[in-house]
Design a protein around this motif. Sequence first.
Motif, PDB file in Angstrom:
ATOM      1  N   PRO A   1      81.401  13.146  59.256  1.00 55.70           N
ATOM      2  CA  PRO A   1      79.987  12.903  59.563  1.00 55.70           C
ATOM      3  C   PRO A   1      79.577  13.398  60.948  1.00 55.70           C
ATOM      4  N   VAL A   2      79.662  14.717  61.123  1.00 58.42           N
ATOM      5  CA  VAL A   2      79.306  15.277  62.422  1.00 58.42           C
ATOM      6  C   VAL A   2      78.400  16.476  62.191  1.00 58.42           C
TER       7      VAL A   2
ATOM      8  N   GLU B   1      73.792  10.708  76.216  1.00 59.41           N
ATOM      9  CA  GLU B   1      75.116  10.086  76.330  1.00 59.41           C
ATOM     10  C   GLU B   1      75.172   8.732  75.639  1.00 59.41           C
ATOM     11  N   ARG B   2      74.071   8.014  75.621  1.00 66.87           N
ATOM     12  CA  ARG B   2      74.093   6.720  74.957  1.00 66.87           C
ATOM     13  C   ARG B   2      74.316   6.893  73.456  1.00 66.87           C
ATOM     14  N   LEU B   3      73.970   8.031  72.936  1.00 73.05           N
ATOM     15  CA  LEU B   3      74.200   8.298  71.513  1.00 73.05           C
ATOM     16  C   LEU B   3      75.599   8.857  71.272  1.00 73.05           C
ATOM     17  N   GLY B   4      76.385   8.977  72.336  1.00 74.98           N
ATOM     18  CA  GLY B   4      77.721   9.549  72.180  1.00 74.98           C
ATOM     19  C   GLY B   4      77.676  11.023  71.824  1.00 74.98           C
TER      20      GLY B   4
ATOM     21  N   ARG C   1      76.083  18.391  69.764  1.00 80.55           N
ATOM     22  CA  ARG C   1      77.081  17.885  68.841  1.00 80.55           C
ATOM     23  C   ARG C   1      76.945  16.366  68.793  1.00 80.55           C
ATOM     24  N   VAL C   2      76.829  15.834  67.594  1.00 80.63           N
ATOM     25  CA  VAL C   2      76.564  14.397  67.478  1.00 80.63           C
ATOM     26  C   VAL C   2      77.019  13.925  66.108  1.00 80.63           C
ATOM     27  N   VAL C   3      77.329  12.630  66.013  1.00 81.10           N
ATOM     28  CA  VAL C   3      77.681  12.082  64.707  1.00 81.10           C
ATOM     29  C   VAL C   3      76.395  11.867  63.901  1.00 81.10           C
ATOM     30  N   LYS C   4      76.508  11.955  62.609  1.00 83.58           N
ATOM     31  CA  LYS C   4      75.349  11.965  61.729  1.00 83.58           C
ATOM     32  C   LYS C   4      74.402  10.781  61.915  1.00 83.58           C
ATOM     33  N   PRO C   5      74.917   9.548  62.000  1.00 83.43           N
ATOM     34  CA  PRO C   5      73.985   8.418  62.127  1.00 83.43           C
ATOM     35  C   PRO C   5      73.093   8.495  63.358  1.00 83.43           C
ATOM     36  N   ARG C   6      73.495   9.259  64.358  1.00 81.13           N
ATOM     37  CA  ARG C   6      72.700   9.292  65.592  1.00 81.13           C
ATOM     38  C   ARG C   6      72.031  10.643  65.805  1.00 81.13           C
TER      39      ARG C   6
ATOM     40  N   GLU D   1      69.134  11.941  64.697  1.00 77.70           N
ATOM     41  CA  GLU D   1      67.697  12.084  64.885  1.00 77.70           C
ATOM     42  C   GLU D   1      67.280  11.964  66.349  1.00 77.70           C
ATOM     43  N   GLY D   2      67.764  10.918  67.005  1.00 78.27           N
ATOM     44  CA  GLY D   2      67.411  10.725  68.409  1.00 78.27           C
ATOM     45  C   GLY D   2      67.912  11.871  69.273  1.00 78.27           C
TER      46      GLY D   2
END
Lengths: 505, 458
Positions: free
Chosen positions: A89-90, A136-139, A156-161, A163-164
């Motif tokens: 999920p990335v 960074e708060r979204l990792g 680069r971000v994991v799927k659940p985060r 949108e932001g």
Amino acid sequence: MMKGVACMVGLSVAVSLAGCSFGMSYRQEGDQGSINLGAGVGEPAPAPSVDRSVPPEVGPPPGVTFPDQVRFTLDNGLRVVLVERHQVPVVAVRLLIPGGGGAVEPHQAGLAVLAADMLDEGTTTRSAMEIAEGVERLGASLGSFAGWDASVVSLRVVKPRLEGAFEILADVIMNPSFPQEELERVRREQLDRILQSMDEPRALADNAFVNVLFGEEHAYGQPLSGTRESVGALTREAVADFYRDRYVANNSILIVVGDIDEEEIRELLNGTLAAWRRGIPRSFARPGTPDLRSAAVYVVDKPDAAQSEIRVGRIGVDRGTEDYFGLTVLNTVLGGSFTSRLNMKLREEKGYTYGAGSFFDMRVWEGPFVARSGVQSEVTDSAVVEFLGEIRRIGEEEIPEEELTRGRNYLALRLPQQFESVSDIASRLSELLLYGLPDDFYDVYVDRVLETEAAGIRALAERYLDPEEMVIVVAGDRATIEEPLRRLGIGEVVILPGPERDQGS
Amino acid sequence: MKRMALALSLALWAPGTLFAQAEEEMDVYIPYTQFTLDNGLNVIVHQDRSIPVVSVNLWYQVGSKNELPGRTGFAHLFEHIMFEGSANVPEGDFDDHLESAGGVNNGSTSPDRTNYWENLPSNALELALWLEADRMGWLLDSMDQTKLDVQRDVVKNERRQSYENRPYGLAFETILEAAYPPDHPYHWPVIGSMEDLSAATLEDVSDFFRTYYAPNNASLCISGNVSVSGARDLVEKYFADIPRGPEIPGVEYPDPAFSEDRVLVLEDEVQLPRLYMMWHSPAVLSEGDAEMELLASALAGGRSSRLYRRLVYEEQVAQDVSAFQDGGEIGGAFYIIATAKPEVDLDVLEAAIRQEVESAAYSGVRDEELERARNGVETAFVGMLERVGGFGGKADLLNRYHFQAGNPGFVRRDLARYRDATVAGLGEVARVHLIGRGSVVLSVVPRGREDLAARKDQ
């Protein structure tokens, strides 16, 4: 060839891992080509009792299908390319803007890098810290950087985060404000990095090498991040102009790879990059190619250096060259793998170095061909002889079939590994799109590699790798190396002025 | 097509809400099969059909910590010798075979373990197993003085490149020497000392090999486009005949704790002074280890972290700052490292760093700092699952968890350690380990600039 310097810092989970204090990896950093493959997974056949004296049969490689791309263009001209990959999920997003360091006048060297660095230092609605906090708060990780041929903004971000994070990405792309105060801080950081690089033997050698090769009038003759002089002179206006002239929707390509589908990306774009402005991207003229240099040896003094960094090379080819496959195979044999001639000779046979290699840097225009290594200071002259010897040999004698097969296979059969992670795929797509390669480039790669032949490759070597046309640059301890290099009788030994080390930025 | 099981429940997530829920939805899980051969070799197989690649990953539970004073550098030296040929693989053939099959490979040595891996098209699995089995079982058959000498020279070149000819290259070695007593296995660097290596005899090195490079001290993981039964058959075929080795000696070590700071200065060919601070900390996977990692992230992970914001962004006295928790098997080390801007005295950086550490210890970290750190960890975990092999891919993880936790499937519980951490927990580890304990304070300064060192009066 030489593998990543992935030092293991103890055994802790790879979270921040800023340092690599303890681990030593066997091979040093290298660069690879990319490749391709077929279809159908085979099961290994059950084997009888083992005879270890012969290597097992390898059999035909399984195929791979290159993942499908979905392509569309928004009303504002932004081209979007999507590859779905749902194993993990990335999501990786990469915005490509044609025009990097190569699009910059030499006296403004470092401008593309500075402009890219400034993107996340403030927008019309967010301060630099707010951007950093938000991402960074979204990792997530958001980066913007410039290479020679393109500027890139990546996420680069994991799927659940997603949108932001995507919203912030779009904001820095569309609305950077280049605050003067941040510009001064970022400029100082760039200048201090340049200062630090003056102690890096590799940087000294690289910078001197391209400067000798390309001269003062060519963008490639400058360090990508510029010099203290060029960066010191850059203004906010220059940065804003560079941005305005290049970062426009109709000039750019958005690559999206990962756990996302077409509907989702269109929805994300609707509220964000769909509103990005069109513009007239500024074109940049192809610079003239400097005259071919005759053989000479240039020395940059790094007193008491334990090693000399050697660069042997000349101006090479551009990415659109019709000789791409032949040259790639040629280079693999010469210096593009662990078993390459340069590495085997200088590392394993002679024991001069931890690693040696070569590559053709194929850019939008002709970039350098360079063969390089860091060798013990006392053997600098001998190492130069070996470099020239191998370069000469590969142009004089055809590569024996076994060695050539190994080189071809190494390129052709590694392709699936070049498409493993979402970042890998994004990189492959970047290359495809930035250089306007044919859509079937990866599909035909294997065939094109495998059909190269010894005679053709020898002809390419003769044409592109004439030792008489090579420039030799060495960064090392002048006191140790100057005389031995002079005695080689290759040509004039020119002492280049070292970088000015005045403190303060 | 069986996909790796990665359960993802789509919890409601409101855009614009930057404070995501603490109970996260993403699960991490690596399915595998495990078995042990009679000779003690631990074998793990993980199937992933998504690309036609297989990774073979071998961990030997030997690192520089298993060496003895006077005989350091052996584990790393062996990493080199392992590529020099074995009974059925003549010198130079190892890489020829692999490259011809489209394989890439590497190895690495750390204080705790040695690891080798090959990534190849899946049709070449047997080739990789043949190569690894041959050097596990029959390396000594083809070892001689010449090979030992040649690789010693390569290691010396490596040392020059990675240590002597690199700015700040000697920093970590210097810190280890000061932080650990001479008879503690973490005292010496992985690369060892040149004197010890030069003095090593063929017999010394062979004994070391016979003791540690044995199937009962190893874990073999095969990950990728394979069938479990097919992989098992091949492993039995090539590894079952290798005799078990002797009992592995345990590692003894004194308590390295110290209470007074140890202040050091190195001059180097550098433009910018750099401060290294190091404290002893929990061992890997032990209590407090995850908290220390999260604390490192809160302190210096990213631009919105405390130290970056203060030192780099606001005060602009530092070019960069980083922190990390390095948990080893027999102890951990916590580092904070800051590079100063030109002419900045490292006392300034040390004072600011200690202030922030104390603040974290006594006032605690904020909720959003912990959240940021935790989300970063999650992203990293997910990232590790993208690759079947190489450094840090799934094969590597499975072997690592087997050695460190006794359970290859530990990944879920590992991530839970971070998710379960609390603000209070981070404050506590800061108090326990970073306050009132001795630290190593190393200043690396430009030549002739001791005036910029921290604690120059001491």
